[in-house]
Scaffold this active site. Structure first.
Site, PDB file in Angstrom:
ATOM      1  N   LYS A 147       0.873  -1.188   0.000  1.00 25.94           N
ATOM      2  CA  LYS A 147       0.000   0.000   0.000  1.00 25.94           C
ATOM      3  C   LYS A 147       0.896   1.220   0.000  1.00 25.94           C
ATOM      4  O   LYS A 147       2.034   1.160   0.476  1.00 25.94           O
ATOM      5  CB  LYS A 147      -0.865   0.006   1.256  1.00 25.94           C
ATOM      6  CG  LYS A 147      -2.086   0.889   1.157  1.00 25.94           C
ATOM      7  CD  LYS A 147      -3.219   0.155   0.476  1.00 25.94           C
ATOM      8  CE  LYS A 147      -4.419   1.020   0.239  1.00 25.94           C
ATOM      9  NZ  LYS A 147      -5.584   0.210  -0.156  1.00 25.94           N
ATOM     10  N   ASP A 156      -7.146   4.266  -4.334  1.00 27.68           N
ATOM     11  CA  ASP A 156      -7.783   4.100  -3.009  1.00 27.68           C
ATOM     12  C   ASP A 156      -8.400   5.476  -2.715  1.00 27.68           C
ATOM     13  O   ASP A 156      -8.656   6.245  -3.664  1.00 27.68           O
ATOM     14  CB  ASP A 156      -6.747   3.679  -1.952  1.00 27.68           C
ATOM     15  CG  ASP A 156      -7.401   3.202  -0.654  1.00 27.68           C
ATOM     16  OD1 ASP A 156      -7.913   2.078  -0.619  1.00 27.68           O
ATOM     17  OD2 ASP A 156      -7.413   3.977   0.325  1.00 27.68           O
TER      18      ASP A 156
HETATM   19  P1  NDP Z   1     -13.050   7.652  -2.513  1.00 23.43           P
HETATM   20  O1  NDP Z   1     -11.983   8.626  -2.307  1.00 23.43           O
HETATM   21  O2  NDP Z   1     -13.632   7.441  -3.846  1.00 23.43           O
HETATM   22  O3  NDP Z   1     -14.254   7.942  -1.511  1.00 23.43           O
HETATM   23  C1  NDP Z   1     -14.044   7.998  -0.135  1.00 23.43           C
HETATM   24  C2  NDP Z   1     -15.351   8.349   0.542  1.00 23.43           C
HETATM   25  O4  NDP Z   1     -15.193   8.187   1.952  1.00 23.43           O
HETATM   26  C3  NDP Z   1     -15.764   9.787   0.320  1.00 23.43           C
HETATM   27  O5  NDP Z   1     -17.151   9.867   0.376  1.00 23.43           O
HETATM   28  C4  NDP Z   1     -15.113  10.489   1.508  1.00 23.43           C
HETATM   29  O6  NDP Z   1     -15.728  11.707   1.867  1.00 23.43           O
HETATM   30  C5  NDP Z   1     -15.317   9.463   2.593  1.00 23.43           C
HETATM   31  N1  NDP Z   1     -14.261   9.627   3.603  1.00 23.43           N
HETATM   32  C6  NDP Z   1     -12.933   9.504   3.406  1.00 23.43           C
HETATM   33  N2  NDP Z   1     -12.265   9.759   4.539  1.00 23.43           N
HETATM   34  C7  NDP Z   1     -13.195  10.054   5.436  1.00 23.43           C
HETATM   35  C8  NDP Z   1     -13.144  10.416   6.806  1.00 23.43           C
HETATM   36  N3  NDP Z   1     -11.973  10.519   7.458  1.00 23.43           N
HETATM   37  N4  NDP Z   1     -14.326  10.626   7.442  1.00 23.43           N
HETATM   38  C9  NDP Z   1     -15.507  10.524   6.791  1.00 23.43           C
HETATM   39  N5  NDP Z   1     -15.621  10.198   5.501  1.00 23.43           N
HETATM   40  C10 NDP Z   1     -14.484   9.966   4.849  1.00 23.43           C
HETATM   41  O7  NDP Z   1     -12.462   6.258  -1.935  1.00 23.43           O
HETATM   42  P2  NDP Z   1     -12.959   4.784  -2.183  1.00 23.43           P
HETATM   43  O8  NDP Z   1     -14.433   4.742  -2.357  1.00 23.43           O
HETATM   44  O9  NDP Z   1     -12.090   4.174  -3.200  1.00 23.43           O
HETATM   45  O10 NDP Z   1     -12.561   4.102  -0.797  1.00 23.43           O
HETATM   46  C11 NDP Z   1     -13.465   3.993   0.302  1.00 23.43           C
HETATM   47  C12 NDP Z   1     -12.989   2.888   1.226  1.00 23.43           C
HETATM   48  O11 NDP Z   1     -12.952   1.647   0.505  1.00 23.43           O
HETATM   49  C13 NDP Z   1     -11.592   3.065   1.787  1.00 23.43           C
HETATM   50  O12 NDP Z   1     -11.545   2.494   3.078  1.00 23.43           O
HETATM   51  C14 NDP Z   1     -10.723   2.238   0.848  1.00 23.43           C
HETATM   52  O13 NDP Z   1      -9.533   1.826   1.459  1.00 23.43           O
HETATM   53  C15 NDP Z   1     -11.661   1.058   0.606  1.00 23.43           C
HETATM   54  N6  NDP Z   1     -11.412   0.265  -0.593  1.00 23.43           N
HETATM   55  C16 NDP Z   1     -11.336   0.841  -1.837  1.00 23.43           C
HETATM   56  C17 NDP Z   1     -11.138   0.053  -2.944  1.00 23.43           C
HETATM   57  C18 NDP Z   1     -11.127   0.623  -4.313  1.00 23.43           C
HETATM   58  O14 NDP Z   1     -11.033  -0.173  -5.273  1.00 23.43           O
HETATM   59  N7  NDP Z   1     -11.244   1.912  -4.518  1.00 23.43           N
HETATM   60  C19 NDP Z   1     -10.941  -1.401  -2.822  1.00 23.43           C
HETATM   61  C20 NDP Z   1     -11.118  -1.912  -1.497  1.00 23.43           C
HETATM   62  C21 NDP Z   1     -11.320  -1.089  -0.434  1.00 23.43           C
HETATM   63  P3  NDP Z   1     -14.948  13.088   1.552  1.00 23.43           P
HETATM   64  O15 NDP Z   1     -15.085  13.288   0.080  1.00 23.43           O
HETATM   65  O16 NDP Z   1     -15.643  14.094   2.378  1.00 23.43           O
HETATM   66  O17 NDP Z   1     -13.520  12.883   1.988  1.00 23.43           O
HETATM   67  O1  2IT Z   2      -7.903  -1.644  -0.661  1.00 25.89           O
HETATM   68  C1  2IT Z   2      -7.872  -2.127  -1.818  1.00 25.89           C
HETATM   69  O2  2IT Z   2      -7.998  -3.331  -2.016  1.00 25.89           O
HETATM   70  C2  2IT Z   2      -7.686  -1.199  -2.941  1.00 25.89           C
HETATM   71  N1  2IT Z   2      -7.633   0.005  -2.718  1.00 25.89           N
HETATM   72  C3  2IT Z   2      -7.551  -1.730  -4.329  1.00 25.89           C
HETATM   73  C4  2IT Z   2      -6.165  -2.235  -4.584  1.00 25.89           C
HETATM   74  C5  2IT Z   2      -5.852  -2.615  -6.010  1.00 25.89           C
HETATM   75  O3  2IT Z   2      -4.683  -2.929  -6.224  1.00 25.89           O
HETATM   76  O4  2IT Z   2      -6.722  -2.619  -6.871  1.00 25.89           O
END
Ligand code: NDP
Ligand code: 2IT
Length: 453
Positions: free
Chosen positions: A130, A170
């Site tokens: 990561k 992420d």
């Molecule tokens: P994005 O940046 O697209 O969206 C993040 C969302 O979470 C936004 O709505 C953001 O709000 C909110 N958020 C972030 N930080 C905070 C905080 N400290 N408090 C409250 N709200 C918060 O990210 P993703 O959707 O990609 O990721 C969301 C989660 O999923 C994370 O935990 C990530 O690690 C996990 N994840 C993502 C994957 C991926 O493929 N993208 C795969 C597996 C897991 P705001 O805009 O106000 O910051």
């Molecule tokens: O937390 C996760 O699994 C991700 N943000 C996606 C990682 C990836 O390599 O697609």
């Protein structure tokens, strides 16, 4: 759990705390895993020969670097960049990059550690890592984001490669950032290879990668419901977050006939009593992805969406059946877990990484709420990243149907692994234990087979 196991866990965690001071998120993630692994090792001689736990909980390599860039006013800004290359036991390091002001070594080590186990569950040949930076893309111009990404990659490129380490997105790293990062990688290395996943479909990306984490989460949840003779139709689902994971989870839930009642961001949450329609979701995606606006902008001027400023969605006092935290780590603590239970929730499935604190997970276990951990439920994203790597390596593009089918098969197989390793005496499934043990055996067997030093 017997006393000697508990004592061993406590001793191990004391040592970890001493070696990793000021890293609470990392220690939380390690404790969650070793609580299941230590009793398991006690029953399996082949894992007792060596100090496996210490080995697995120590990242292979941590890279930290300066990221200087000029903002639009011509002022020099300096951020801190990282890549934690946690484990290559099962394949090249693989995992996302997070750009958020809260990023620090503790958060990236917890994410890297979890990624190792998550990637093992996909059964694809992937190690875990990561990275990211304490950079906040919010409020920055496209040109500023581009300059930041270029500077970040100017250092990172020497540590990554299609057979070495393959970053992806992420929090704060979406299609725009991946584009700028990949462009700079290509320019410096003079090669067009699959060193980054999440690429655009016209330049080496795969269909379904943007959707994969949210879709995979819903596919997994469908397996849980089916195992309990239930289905989505008519179930009310609360979702937190409004980013990549939340958006596509909502889309698939709508397709499945569920009623999605909420979305949120770090400023507040939106409540939709009658559910989010496809039209409302389209408008949410436009606000978030194109206008780079807030949930409050989405709610503005509509009667179907009630917006609560400076409020936490898990405080919601309406009735609903399923909770899908899709925002960030530790968004649900014990008191919010109590609220969730009293809303009538039967299952909590994590879209985000580690959104529930240890006390919240314990509360769910003691109060008959099914709980499925992120390393199993959100693995669809990295799984389709793995499929993107395969397509890049063989220089082909697969159809949407093919990728979606593989994603469904992978989520089904992860659910099966959780069942195999997490079945309880009363036939219920402890998904947390199942995911941890299924992943551990794969990682540990790979480590042992390859020799330790
Ligand atoms: P994005 O940046 O697209 O969206 C993040 C969302 O979470 C936004 O709505 C953001 O709000 C909110 N958020 C972030 N930080 C905070 C905080 N400290 N408090 C409250 N709200 C918060 O990210 P993703 O959707 O990609 O990721 C969301 C989660 O999923 C994370 O935990 C990530 O690690 C996990 N994840 C993502 C994957 C991926 O493929 N993208 C795969 C597996 C897991 P705001 O805009 O106000 O910051
Ligand atoms: O937390 C996760 O699994 C991700 N943000 C996606 C990682 C990836 O390599 O697609």
């Amino acid at each position: 759990m017997n006393n000697s196991h508990q004592q061993r866990i406590d001793e191990f965690m004391d040592e970890m705390a001493e070696r990793n001071p000021n890293q609470p998120e990392f220690l939380q993630a390690v404790k969650e895993v070793v609580s299941h692994i230590i009793p398991f090792i006690g029953e399996h001689k082949k894992y007792q020969k060596i100090n496996l736990l210490h080995y697995i909980a120590e990242p292979e390599r941590v890279i930290q670097f300066r990221v200087p860039w000029f903002d639009d006013s011509g002022t020099l800004q300096v951020n801190r960049g990282y890549r934690v290359q946690f484990s290559s036991a099962m394949g090249p390091y693989k995992g996302g990059l997070r750009f958020h002001p809260s990023v620090n070594l503790s958060i990236l080590k917890f994410l890297g550690f979890e990624q190792v186990f998550k990637n093992a569950l996909t059964k694809l040949p992937l190690g875990g890592g990561k990275g990211g930076a304490d950079f906040n893309p919010k409020g920055k111009s496209d040109a500023e984001v581009m300059r930041f990404c270029q500077s970040f990659m100017t250092e990172l490129y020497r540590h990554i490669g299609p057979d070495t380490d393959i970053p992806a997105g992420d929090i704060g790293v979406g299609a725009r950032e991946i584009g700028y990062l990949f462009g700079q990688y290509k320019r410096i290395s003079n090669e067009f290879t699959g060193t980054i996943t999440g690429k655009g479909i016209s330049w080496g990306g795969t269909l379904i990668r943007p959707e994969a984490t949210g879709f995979g989460l819903v596919y997994f949840l469908k397996e849980i419901l089916a195992a309990n003779d239930k289905e989505f139709k008519g179930l009310r689902v609360a979702v937190s977050g409004s980013g990549n994971v939340a958006q596509f989870a909502i889309q698939k839930l709508i397709e499945e006939g569920a009623v999605v009642i909420s979305a949120s961001d770090s400023s507040g949450y939106a409540y939709c009593k009658d559910g989010i329609s496809q039209e409302m979701l389209d408008s949410l995606m436009k606000v978030k992805n194109e206008d780079r606006g807030r949930i409050s902008d989405w709610a503005d001027g509509t009667s179907e969406i009630e917006y609560f400023d400076d409020a936490n969605v898990w405080d919601l006092s309406e009735e609903y059946d399923i909770a899908l935290p899709c925002a960030t780590q530790n968004e649900i603590d014990e008191s919010l877990a109590e609220k969730i239970k009293s809303a009538g929730v039967i299952a909590v499935a994590e879209g985000a990484n580690m959104p529930c604190t240890a006390d919240a997970i314990k509360y769910f276990a003691q109060n008959n709420v099914m709980y499925a951990p992120g390393k199993a439920t959100n693995a669809g994203g990295v799984a389709v990243s793995g499929l993107e790597m395969t397509q890049n390596a063989t220089r082909v593009y697969w159809s949407e149907k093919k990728v979606d089918k593989k994603l469904r098969q992978i989520m089904h197989a992860i659910h099966q692994q959780c069942q195999n390793y997490g079945k309880q005496q009363n036939d219920s499934v402890d998904y947390e234990k199942g995911a941890n043990l299924a992943a551990f055996t794969k990682v540990a067997d790979s480590v042992l087979a390859q020799g330790l030093v």
